[in-house]
Motif scaffolding. Structure first.
Motif, PDB file in Angstrom:
ATOM      1  N   LEU A 147     -12.477  -6.263 -22.620  1.00  0.00           N
ATOM      2  CA  LEU A 147     -11.430  -5.394 -22.210  1.00  0.00           C
ATOM      3  C   LEU A 147     -12.099  -4.989 -20.919  1.00  0.00           C
ATOM      4  CD1 LEU A 147     -10.905  -2.878 -25.196  1.00  0.00           C
ATOM      5  CD2 LEU A 147      -9.122  -4.267 -23.820  1.00  0.00           C
ATOM      6  N   PRO A 148     -11.112  -4.956 -19.758  1.00  0.00           N
ATOM      7  CA  PRO A 148     -11.517  -4.533 -18.469  1.00  0.00           C
ATOM      8  C   PRO A 148     -11.684  -3.081 -18.518  1.00  0.00           C
ATOM      9  CG  PRO A 148      -9.255  -4.947 -18.603  1.00  0.00           C
ATOM     10  CD  PRO A 148      -9.862  -5.575 -20.011  1.00  0.00           C
ATOM     11  N   ASP A 149     -12.510  -2.438 -17.722  1.00  0.00           N
ATOM     12  CA  ASP A 149     -12.557  -0.874 -17.596  1.00  0.00           C
ATOM     13  C   ASP A 149     -12.003  -0.546 -16.222  1.00  0.00           C
ATOM     14  OD1 ASP A 149     -15.027  -1.579 -15.602  1.00  0.00           O
ATOM     15  OD2 ASP A 149     -15.662  -2.158 -17.585  1.00  0.00           O
ATOM     16  N   ARG A 150     -11.460  -1.349 -15.472  1.00  0.00           N
ATOM     17  CA  ARG A 150     -10.701  -0.904 -14.167  1.00  0.00           C
ATOM     18  C   ARG A 150      -9.505  -1.569 -14.180  1.00  0.00           C
ATOM     19  NH1 ARG A 150     -14.838  -0.055  -9.024  1.00  0.00           N
ATOM     20  NH2 ARG A 150     -16.443   1.383 -10.252  1.00  0.00           N
ATOM     21  N   GLU A 151      -8.510  -1.027 -13.214  1.00  0.00           N
ATOM     22  CA  GLU A 151      -7.158  -1.600 -13.083  1.00  0.00           C
ATOM     23  C   GLU A 151      -6.991  -1.977 -11.732  1.00  0.00           C
ATOM     24  OE1 GLU A 151      -2.430  -0.461 -12.971  1.00  0.00           O
ATOM     25  OE2 GLU A 151      -3.866   0.758 -14.407  1.00  0.00           O
ATOM     26  N   VAL A 152      -6.582  -3.451 -11.304  1.00  0.00           N
ATOM     27  CA  VAL A 152      -6.157  -3.903 -10.306  1.00  0.00           C
ATOM     28  C   VAL A 152      -4.726  -3.377  -9.750  1.00  0.00           C
ATOM     29  CG1 VAL A 152      -5.898  -5.765  -8.703  1.00  0.00           C
ATOM     30  CG2 VAL A 152      -7.863  -5.780 -10.498  1.00  0.00           C
ATOM     31  N   VAL A 153      -4.817  -2.743  -8.808  1.00  0.00           N
ATOM     32  CA  VAL A 153      -3.470  -2.171  -8.527  1.00  0.00           C
ATOM     33  C   VAL A 153      -2.872  -2.668  -7.259  1.00  0.00           C
ATOM     34  CG1 VAL A 153      -2.144  -0.061  -7.886  1.00  0.00           C
ATOM     35  CG2 VAL A 153      -4.268   0.218  -9.369  1.00  0.00           C
ATOM     36  N   PRO A 154      -1.679  -3.164  -7.457  1.00  0.00           N
ATOM     37  CA  PRO A 154      -0.801  -4.260  -6.537  1.00  0.00           C
ATOM     38  C   PRO A 154      -0.686  -3.553  -5.109  1.00  0.00           C
ATOM     39  CG  PRO A 154       0.037  -4.499  -8.647  1.00  0.00           C
ATOM     40  CD  PRO A 154      -0.979  -3.466  -8.867  1.00  0.00           C
ATOM     41  N   GLU A 176      -2.844  -2.202  -3.333  1.00  0.00           N
ATOM     42  CA  GLU A 176      -4.122  -1.388  -2.816  1.00  0.00           C
ATOM     43  C   GLU A 176      -5.246  -1.957  -2.545  1.00  0.00           C
ATOM     44  OE1 GLU A 176      -4.896   1.885  -5.622  1.00  0.00           O
ATOM     45  OE2 GLU A 176      -2.861   2.568  -5.474  1.00  0.00           O
ATOM     46  N   LEU A 177      -6.102  -1.436  -1.845  1.00  0.00           N
ATOM     47  CA  LEU A 177      -7.575  -1.746  -1.408  1.00  0.00           C
ATOM     48  C   LEU A 177      -8.530  -1.879  -2.571  1.00  0.00           C
ATOM     49  CD1 LEU A 177      -8.225  -1.115   2.241  1.00  0.00           C
ATOM     50  CD2 LEU A 177      -7.770  -3.383   1.457  1.00  0.00           C
ATOM     51  N   LEU A 178      -9.361  -2.740  -2.980  1.00  0.00           N
ATOM     52  CA  LEU A 178     -10.149  -2.458  -4.159  1.00  0.00           C
ATOM     53  C   LEU A 178     -11.484  -1.755  -3.690  1.00  0.00           C
ATOM     54  CD1 LEU A 178      -8.866  -5.312  -4.927  1.00  0.00           C
ATOM     55  CD2 LEU A 178     -10.709  -5.515  -6.405  1.00  0.00           C
ATOM     56  N   ASP A 179     -12.178  -1.073  -4.624  1.00  0.00           N
ATOM     57  CA  ASP A 179     -13.267  -0.049  -4.163  1.00  0.00           C
ATOM     58  C   ASP A 179     -14.486  -0.875  -3.960  1.00  0.00           C
ATOM     59  OD1 ASP A 179     -14.716   1.919  -3.578  1.00  0.00           O
ATOM     60  OD2 ASP A 179     -15.082   2.489  -5.829  1.00  0.00           O
ATOM     61  N   LEU A 180     -14.602  -1.662  -2.691  1.00  0.00           N
ATOM     62  CA  LEU A 180     -15.565  -2.456  -2.432  1.00  0.00           C
ATOM     63  C   LEU A 180     -16.090  -2.103  -0.986  1.00  0.00           C
ATOM     64  CD1 LEU A 180     -14.111  -6.021  -3.315  1.00  0.00           C
ATOM     65  CD2 LEU A 180     -15.199  -4.504  -4.880  1.00  0.00           C
ATOM     66  N   PRO A 181     -17.256  -1.187  -1.009  1.00  0.00           N
ATOM     67  CA  PRO A 181     -17.582  -0.656   0.198  1.00  0.00           C
ATOM     68  C   PRO A 181     -18.036  -1.538   1.168  1.00  0.00           C
ATOM     69  CG  PRO A 181     -18.582   0.521  -1.685  1.00  0.00           C
ATOM     70  CD  PRO A 181     -18.006  -0.666  -2.296  1.00  0.00           C
ATOM     71  N   GLY A 182     -17.438  -1.641   2.458  1.00  0.00           N
ATOM     72  CA  GLY A 182     -17.988  -2.600   3.464  1.00  0.00           C
ATOM     73  C   GLY A 182     -16.904  -3.751   3.502  1.00  0.00           C
ATOM     74  N   ILE A 227      -2.848  -8.549  -4.639  1.00  0.00           N
ATOM     75  CA  ILE A 227      -1.479  -8.849  -4.435  1.00  0.00           C
ATOM     76  C   ILE A 227      -1.085  -9.391  -5.659  1.00  0.00           C
ATOM     77  CG2 ILE A 227       0.067 -10.448  -3.090  1.00  0.00           C
ATOM     78  CD1 ILE A 227      -1.432  -8.404  -1.296  1.00  0.00           C
ATOM     79  N   TRP A 228       0.095  -8.649  -6.175  1.00  0.00           N
ATOM     80  CA  TRP A 228       0.507  -9.120  -7.537  1.00  0.00           C
ATOM     81  C   TRP A 228       1.301 -10.361  -7.520  1.00  0.00           C
ATOM     82  CZ3 TRP A 228       5.221  -6.716 -10.370  1.00  0.00           C
ATOM     83  CH2 TRP A 228       5.193  -7.093 -11.796  1.00  0.00           C
ATOM     84  N   THR A 229       0.898 -11.360  -7.964  1.00  0.00           N
ATOM     85  CA  THR A 229       1.674 -12.560  -8.284  1.00  0.00           C
ATOM     86  C   THR A 229       1.906 -13.199  -9.483  1.00  0.00           C
ATOM     87  OG1 THR A 229      -0.544 -13.740  -7.986  1.00  0.00           O
ATOM     88  CG2 THR A 229       0.542 -13.437  -5.729  1.00  0.00           C
ATOM     89  N   PRO A 230       2.853 -12.517 -10.196  1.00  0.00           N
ATOM     90  CA  PRO A 230       3.014 -13.090 -11.484  1.00  0.00           C
ATOM     91  C   PRO A 230       3.763 -14.584 -11.711  1.00  0.00           C
ATOM     92  CG  PRO A 230       4.719 -11.613 -10.986  1.00  0.00           C
ATOM     93  CD  PRO A 230       3.599 -11.457  -9.929  1.00  0.00           C
ATOM     94  N   LEU A 252      -6.081 -12.023  -4.079  1.00  0.00           N
ATOM     95  CA  LEU A 252      -6.896 -11.154  -3.255  1.00  0.00           C
ATOM     96  C   LEU A 252      -6.845 -11.341  -2.141  1.00  0.00           C
ATOM     97  CD1 LEU A 252      -9.496 -11.041  -6.223  1.00  0.00           C
ATOM     98  CD2 LEU A 252      -7.928  -9.175  -5.981  1.00  0.00           C
ATOM     99  N   HIS A 253      -6.551 -10.555  -1.092  1.00  0.00           N
ATOM    100  CA  HIS A 253      -6.551 -10.647   0.118  1.00  0.00           C
ATOM    101  C   HIS A 253      -7.545 -10.128   1.208  1.00  0.00           C
ATOM    102  CE1 HIS A 253      -3.937 -10.711   4.248  1.00  0.00           C
ATOM    103  NE2 HIS A 253      -4.664 -11.800   4.226  1.00  0.00           N
ATOM    104  N   LEU A 254      -8.532 -10.861   1.368  1.00  0.00           N
ATOM    105  CA  LEU A 254      -9.564 -10.551   2.352  1.00  0.00           C
ATOM    106  C   LEU A 254      -9.201  -9.990   3.725  1.00  0.00           C
ATOM    107  CD1 LEU A 254     -12.806  -9.634   1.785  1.00  0.00           C
ATOM    108  CD2 LEU A 254     -13.096 -12.028   2.521  1.00  0.00           C
ATOM    109  N   GLU A 255      -8.893  -8.883   4.207  1.00  0.00           N
ATOM    110  CA  GLU A 255      -8.168  -8.570   5.257  1.00  0.00           C
ATOM    111  C   GLU A 255      -9.355  -8.371   6.422  1.00  0.00           C
ATOM    112  OE1 GLU A 255      -4.381  -6.212   3.798  1.00  0.00           O
ATOM    113  OE2 GLU A 255      -5.937  -5.047   4.195  1.00  0.00           O
ATOM    114  N   GLU A 256     -10.029  -9.622   6.592  1.00  0.00           N
ATOM    115  CA  GLU A 256     -11.055  -9.580   7.521  1.00  0.00           C
ATOM    116  C   GLU A 256     -11.117 -10.991   8.335  1.00  0.00           C
ATOM    117  OE1 GLU A 256     -14.046  -7.623   4.335  1.00  0.00           O
ATOM    118  OE2 GLU A 256     -14.685  -9.415   5.414  1.00  0.00           O
TER     119      GLU A 256
END
Length: 342
Positions: A152-159, A161-167, A173-176, A185-189
């Motif tokens: 069972l996952p304990d966090r939700e990936v919200v379309p 939104e940025l994930l909580d990954l410091p740095g 991106i929701w792609t059903p 997952l778009h790495l905006e770097e």
């Protein structure tokens, strides 16, 4: 030796094998963050796969105990299978889109017998012959289905939104289509090699360089929602093309540039396939009969038992799309239901 590749910019990948599968392996990505490494997917739950993952992480300069989080592109066992073991070894959080988390929750609550009963009824309704359905009804000789006790996952990936990954700047991106809750997952770097485009895209199974992912009806015995997975997938492809990433990092095969060109190829492929399938419906066909006539990577007689089930689900997804577009219709009063071009 475990195959490890450094993609630059604090991103590495390793190949985690999938037992007895022509895909060979899942590419698990290791993303450095200011709090420690995070994985994108984990691979199949198998002792050899687990050993490969652990060895690969050491080759990446870390270890499974140091993993701080896992982002799951979708719930399939070749992506989510080892997530529970990673969490047990490291205390890492697991994140997944709510739609796939709901599938995981229902899967855990459903007895294996319920799955076999559901599959037998579904295949019968699709027109499968009795000799194909009979093994699902037999209490003996049933093969264990993979992924019946996913973590069972304990966090939700919200379309969006940025994930909580410091740095890091990693946006969901929701792609059903392949699953109801598949995410890219778009790495905006900036691309570490300076390739033109907008960052990099972890594409899971949504966008692969040489093959089209399986698009079948979403399998869930306790969810009777009428969905259009192929329509979802085609819409999701266009959403990804608009991102314009410099490079795509898929979960299988190899990385590649120019996502837009690959999206165009896939859109053309699916439209051609829909047109071809409609031409087969000059006479009424059940989903099983349509699957028998579709083009696969081998003749129907050589397709293994379990792969035939997948093929029928894909035929059903294409039929549902054709019906929604008004290009095919169910023949009233038929049982099993047949479809004909409209």
């Amino acid at each position: 030796m475990t195959q490890v590749y450094d993609h630059g910019g604090g991103v590495r990948s390793l190949q985690v094998p999938i037992p007895d599968n022509p895909l060979g392996h899942t590419l698990v990505y290791v993303v450095d963050t200011d709090r420690g490494p995070v994985l994108v997917d984990t691979g199949w739950d198998d002792p050899a796969s687990w050993g490969t993952l652990c060895e690969g992480l050491v080759a990446c300069g870390t270890s499974v105990e140091e993993i701080t989080g896992v982002v799951i592109t979708h719930h399939h066992p070749d992506h989510h299978g080892l997530s529970g073991k990673v969490r047990e070894a490291s205390g890492a959080w697991l994140a997944m889109h709510a739609a796939d988390a709901a599938v995981v929750r229902r899967t855990r609550e459903t007895r294996p017998e319920r799955w076999f009963t559901y599959m037998a009824a579904k295949l019968t309704a699709a027109g499968a012959p009795e000799e194909h359905v009979a093994p699902l009804r037999a209490p003996r000789g049933r093969r264990t289905l993979p992924g019946l006790s996913p973590a069972l996952p304990d966090r939700e990936v919200v379309p969006g939104e940025l994930l909580d990954l410091p740095g890091r700047r990693l946006r969901a991106i929701w792609t059903p289509g392949h699953t109801p809750g598949h995410v890219c997952l778009h790495l905006e770097e900036d691309h570490p090699a300076g390739l033109p485009g907008r960052g990099r895209l972890f594409s899971g199974d949504h966008l692969l360089p040489e093959i089209s992912p399986h698009i079948g009806l979403y399998e869930d015995p306790d969810d009777t929602t009428v969905t259009d997975p192929l329509g979802d997938y085609l819409d999701s492809l266009e959403r990804v093309a608009r991102l314009g990433p410099a490079e795509v990092l898929p979960a299988h095969q190899y990385t590649f540039p120019d996502a837009s060109a690959r999206v165009r190829e896939l859109l053309t492929h699916h439209e051609s396939r829909l047109t071809g399938l409609r031409s087969l419906l000059t006479t009424p066909l059940t989903p099983w009969q349509l699957a028998e006539r579709m083009e696969w990577n081998r003749p129907w007689a050589q397709i293994p038992y379990s792969s035939r089930n997948i093929a029928v689900a894909e035929a059903e997804a294409h039929l549902r799309r054709l019906v929604k577009q008004g290009r095919a219709e169910a023949v009233p009063g038929t049982d099993p239901v047949t479809y004909v071009a409209a």
